[in-house]
Enzyme design. Sequence first.
Site, PDB file in Angstrom:
ATOM      1  N   ASP A   7       0.863  -1.176   0.000  1.00 19.24           N
ATOM      2  CA  ASP A   7       0.000   0.000   0.000  1.00 19.24           C
ATOM      3  C   ASP A   7       0.905   1.233   0.000  1.00 19.24           C
ATOM      4  O   ASP A   7       1.627   1.483   0.977  1.00 19.24           O
ATOM      5  CB  ASP A   7      -0.892  -0.024   1.241  1.00 19.24           C
ATOM      6  CG  ASP A   7      -1.930   1.089   1.254  1.00 19.24           C
ATOM      7  OD1 ASP A   7      -1.722   2.100   0.574  1.00 19.24           O
ATOM      8  OD2 ASP A   7      -2.936   0.943   1.967  1.00 19.24           O
ATOM      9  N   HIS A   8       0.863   2.015  -1.078  1.00 22.40           N
ATOM     10  CA  HIS A   8       1.765   3.154  -1.200  1.00 22.40           C
ATOM     11  C   HIS A   8       1.421   4.278  -0.225  1.00 22.40           C
ATOM     12  O   HIS A   8       2.197   5.235  -0.084  1.00 22.40           O
ATOM     13  CB  HIS A   8       1.732   3.691  -2.633  1.00 22.40           C
ATOM     14  CG  HIS A   8       3.091   4.004  -3.179  1.00 22.40           C
ATOM     15  ND1 HIS A   8       4.034   4.713  -2.467  1.00 22.40           N
ATOM     16  CD2 HIS A   8       3.674   3.715  -4.368  1.00 22.40           C
ATOM     17  CE1 HIS A   8       5.127   4.853  -3.195  1.00 22.40           C
ATOM     18  NE2 HIS A   8       4.947   4.243  -4.351  1.00 22.40           N
ATOM     19  N   ARG A   9       0.286   4.164   0.456  1.00 22.77           N
ATOM     20  CA  ARG A   9      -0.062   5.193   1.438  1.00 22.77           C
ATOM     21  C   ARG A   9       0.719   5.019   2.737  1.00 22.77           C
ATOM     22  O   ARG A   9       0.911   5.982   3.478  1.00 22.77           O
ATOM     23  CB  ARG A   9      -1.566   5.137   1.744  1.00 22.77           C
ATOM     24  CG  ARG A   9      -2.470   5.459   0.559  1.00 22.77           C
ATOM     25  CD  ARG A   9      -3.924   5.213   0.920  1.00 22.77           C
ATOM     26  NE  ARG A   9      -4.176   3.813   1.274  1.00 22.77           N
ATOM     27  CZ  ARG A   9      -5.359   3.337   1.662  1.00 22.77           C
ATOM     28  NH1 ARG A   9      -6.394   4.155   1.769  1.00 22.77           N
ATOM     29  NH2 ARG A   9      -5.506   2.062   1.958  1.00 22.77           N
TER      30      ARG A   9
END
Length: 482
Positions: free
Chosen positions: A452-454
Site C-alpha cells: 500500500d503506497h499510502r
Amino acid sequence: MTVKTFLLPDLGEGLTEAELVRWMVAAGDEVAVDQPIAEVETAKSLVEIPCPFEGVVSTLHGEAGQMMLVDEPFISVNTGGEEAAPASEPEMERAQSYREEELAGTQTPSSEAETEAESESDEDEGSGNVLIGYGTGSAQRKTSRRRKPRGVGAGAALAVQESSEAVRVINPLVRKLARENALDINSVKGSGPQGLILRSDVEAALARPASEQPASLPVVQEPMQAAQASASKPESAAVGGSKDLRTGLPVASSQVLSGVRKTIANAMSTSRREIPEATVWVDVDVTKLLKLRSKIKETEGQAPSVMALISRFAVAGLQRFPELNSRIDVEANGSLRHTLFEGVNLGFAAQTDRGLVVPNVRDAHKLNAQELSAEFARLASVAREGKAAVADLSGSTFTINNYGVFNVDGSAAIINYPEAAILGLGRIIEKPWVVNGQLKVRSICELTLSFDHRVCDGGTAAGFLRYVADAMTDPKRALATL
C-alpha cells in the site's frame, strides 16, 4: 410436551446468514446436549452447529442448500421425552416475527408508532457451550427491540395506492436478492402467511426460465430505486436460460456468488478499489537455503518447510520495517487513520475446494521456523477440511502467498484487505547464475512484494524486500542474528 426452538446463533464477524449444507439429524431422532446437528457454510468457514437441548427432534426449519438467517428458528426439540409432534407454536412465533419485519415498510409515516419490547430467554439450564459468541447457559438473556418502521418514499407510496395491496416483503435480504438478479418483486407470488414473500419464493422465481416468468405489475419507482434496478440488471442476460445475449453462446451455468466465493470476490474488489498498491520484485539465489534445510533434516530427522524459513525472515523484516505491518482505516469524517502493530499475525494463502482462504498464525513473531512450519500444516489441514474457525481465518496483519506451488515464477498478488502488504514466493528453479565472476547453476526464486503506497514509499518496501532476499541468500548469517 415441551417444544423448544433453537435459533441460528450469531456466527461472528457481523455475519447475518449461512447456507445450510446438511442436517446431521432428522425429525424423530433423539439428540443430546452439544451433539452436532447440522453443518452450515458461512462466508468464512464451514461450521458445525451443536444442539443446546436434549430430547427428540420435532422440526427442522430448513433444507439443505437453503440460506438461513441468524436469530431465526433453526431446529425445534421436544424436551419432554414424548414422541415428537408438529411444533405449531414455534412456527407461529417465527411467522409473527417475520411478519412484523416484512410489513414494517408498508406503513405510511402518519401511521407509524415506535414501540419497544424486551423479552428474556428461557432460564432453563443450557449446555454452556459457546459457538462463536453464542452461549447456551441459563444466565444468558437476549433482548429484542422492535425498530421504528421506515416510511416509504413518495414514488413507492404512489405505487401502493395504485395497487390493491402492498407487496408483503420488506426484509432487506430478500429484496436485495431480487434486486441483484433484476427480478421485479411484484411478480413474485408469496407462499408465506397472507401472501408473504419469502427468500424461497424469490429463489424459485429466479430458477424458472424467463419465458415462464409472470408479467410484472406496473410500479412507480423512486429515482434511486430505478437507478439501482438498472445498474443491477446484467447486460448479457440469458434468453430462456439457454443462450447468452452478448456472445450468442449456450450458457453452461450461471449462478449468484455466495459463501466463500462471494467473500473472495468482495475482498478482491475492495482491495483494488481502496488500496493504491505498487509492486517490487527481486530474483533470489536460495541454493544455500536449500542446503541448510537438508542438513537440518539429516541431523534432526525433520526440517521446517522452505516457506516457514522464509516466513521467519519476513517476520524479522517486519520488525525492522513496521510500516508494512499496519493498516489504514477510513474514519467517519473521511480522514485516514494509520495503525501500526507491535506483533505479527501472519496470514498465508491456502487453496481449498471451497476457494482461496487465508488462515493466519497469531503471534507469529513468537515462533521459530519449526513452530511456524507446524502451524502452517495444521491450519492448512483444517482449512481444507472446512473446519477452520472464524478466528483462524481473520485478523492477519501481513500475508505470504506461495504461488510457486502452482509451478509459476511470479505474480503481482492482490493485497489481503485491509492489510498493507503481501509477500509472494515463486517456484524454485535452477538457472545459470553469476557467482564471484563465474557462471554456475543455482536455485533461483522470485520474490515479490505488493504494498500500500499510502503507508510507505518505495524505499521502505525495497528495504524490506532486500532484507528478506539477503537472508534467503545467506541463511546461516541471518539466523545467527535473529
